[in-house]
Design an enzyme around this catalytic site. Sequence first.
Site, PDB file in Angstrom:
ATOM      1  N   LYS A 138      58.904 -15.572  56.307  1.00  0.00           N
ATOM      2  CA  LYS A 138      58.893 -14.244  55.690  1.00  0.00           C
ATOM      3  C   LYS A 138      59.816 -13.327  56.457  1.00  0.00           C
ATOM      4  O   LYS A 138      59.805 -13.323  57.687  1.00  0.00           O
ATOM      5  CB  LYS A 138      57.448 -13.714  55.767  1.00  0.00           C
ATOM      6  N   ASN A 158      65.335   3.973  56.221  1.00  0.00           N
ATOM      7  CA  ASN A 158      63.938   3.896  55.782  1.00  0.00           C
ATOM      8  C   ASN A 158      62.985   4.250  56.920  1.00  0.00           C
ATOM      9  O   ASN A 158      62.126   5.123  56.791  1.00  0.00           O
ATOM     10  CB  ASN A 158      63.653   2.497  55.210  1.00  0.00           C
ATOM     11  N   SER A 216      53.921  -5.807  53.747  1.00  0.00           N
ATOM     12  CA  SER A 216      54.496  -6.839  52.867  1.00  0.00           C
ATOM     13  C   SER A 216      53.475  -7.958  52.648  1.00  0.00           C
ATOM     14  O   SER A 216      53.335  -8.479  51.542  1.00  0.00           O
ATOM     15  CB  SER A 216      55.748  -7.452  53.491  1.00  0.00           C
ATOM     16  N   THR A 231      56.791   0.746  57.737  1.00  0.00           N
ATOM     17  CA  THR A 231      57.398   0.540  59.059  1.00  0.00           C
ATOM     18  C   THR A 231      57.213   1.813  59.882  1.00  0.00           C
ATOM     19  O   THR A 231      56.763   1.759  61.044  1.00  0.00           O
ATOM     20  CB  THR A 231      58.890   0.166  58.930  1.00  0.00           C
ATOM     21  N   LYS A 236      64.774 -14.700  57.781  1.00  0.00           N
ATOM     22  CA  LYS A 236      65.630 -13.517  57.616  1.00  0.00           C
ATOM     23  C   LYS A 236      66.869 -13.897  56.844  1.00  0.00           C
ATOM     24  O   LYS A 236      67.334 -15.033  56.917  1.00  0.00           O
ATOM     25  CB  LYS A 236      66.071 -12.987  58.990  1.00  0.00           C
ATOM     26  N   LYS A 240      56.756 -11.137  65.140  1.00  0.00           N
ATOM     27  CA  LYS A 240      55.973 -10.068  64.495  1.00  0.00           C
ATOM     28  C   LYS A 240      54.761 -10.668  63.787  1.00  0.00           C
ATOM     29  O   LYS A 240      53.648 -10.154  63.903  1.00  0.00           O
ATOM     30  CB  LYS A 240      56.824  -9.318  63.460  1.00  0.00           C
TER      31      LYS A 240
END
Length: 420
Positions: free
Chosen positions: A76, A227, A354, A196, A112, A100
């Site tokens: 992910k 963001n 997410s 985030t 990624k 993470k």
Amino acid sequence: MAENNQQAEQLDVLASTQSVIKQALDKLGYPEEMYELMKEPIRMLTVRIPVRMDDGSTRIFTGYRAQHNDSVGPTKGGVRFHPNVTEKEVKALSIWMSLKAGIVDLPYGGGKGGIVCDPREMSFRELERVSRGYVRAISQIVGPTKDIPAPDVFTNSQIMAWMLDEYSRIREFDSPGFITGKPLVLGGSHGRESATAKGVTICIREAAKKKGIDLDGARVVIQGFGNAGSFLAKFMHDAGALVVGISDAYGGLYDPEGLDIDYLLDRRDSFGTVTKLFRETISNEELLELDCDILVPAAIENQITERNAHNIKASIVVEAANGPTSMTATRILSERDILLVPDVLASAGGVTVSYFEWVQNNQGYYWTEEEVEGKLENVMVGSFENIYNLARTRKVDMRLAAYMVGVRKMAEASRFRGWV
Ligand code: GLU
């Protein structure tokens, strides 16, 4: 020359993250084979995407998808659109995603993606074509139970929507769980866009408590107005802090009395650019060295290095970006007793929500914003405490402690599967 090589190596994000993975695995007592498994992604796909440009010409874009480790579950992580994307960077970013996921205890490994392009110079239709072309190129290795993309630098919910649509066409069924960070009407989650920054805000609040700093009136500097940076500026402002400095890719703004955040948010474009509207700007280098209590690098890699780490005035540095501080700078900050909350912890709020989005897609039942935020709060506070305490008991900095927590589940899962 030798010094230059050494410096380049330190700024090589893959080499530096590998060195911390090695230290973390050593501290946890894992053998060399475990490091051999974890130092690189298990899968790396490079694709070439032909795109018809608006002027009728065809441009070939290069894209990547890295899948670091899928022992725990599907991989992910986001997809970034940026001219400086490299294979090495995408690999490092996929490792950080694994960490993470381990830190906030999600049933994922890290992945990624990236496309070498500059969306600031592309039209909406060109962006749509490159997004769809990328999904066609990587469709074999992604999917709701394989690898789940999401937004990252210069990508957003519109790009996720195009990618979802392309994937649904290829697979001939609607798969909302293929991608996260989608618009709400396509199965997105409440609270994902600001997630985030919410996670970073929680880390700042917890770190400030440890340092005895009152957030009300604290001076905050934020590098980056994308963001993470823009939502964070708003949350800090709402919490009573004085946001004295912000920046974008072109420069920074400084006001010791506190900037007018609502005005700046209103004026920023979708890439977070706002400083072009001002005549009195400072450089990004100057911004990082401003007098403040809390510094948040929320832009790109390698911003705090051995060159400027001695000049940082903040007493807390919270990394909202991925990889903004080099390993030498991490050591310098720690020696100077500056509390550094590392990226793999501080920026994990995005992937956490997410995950909530993916769970809601899988169950077909959707949560309210309050429910999502309550769950995020619990995850982030628990993860912060865990890593802060581990750093204290093992007498290591918070980055190494975070890596120790982050690799553990993946290492155990790899061991149970009989891989190592
Ligand atoms: N791109 C974000 C990150 O670096 C979010 C990834 C996700 O939501 O999967 O953490």
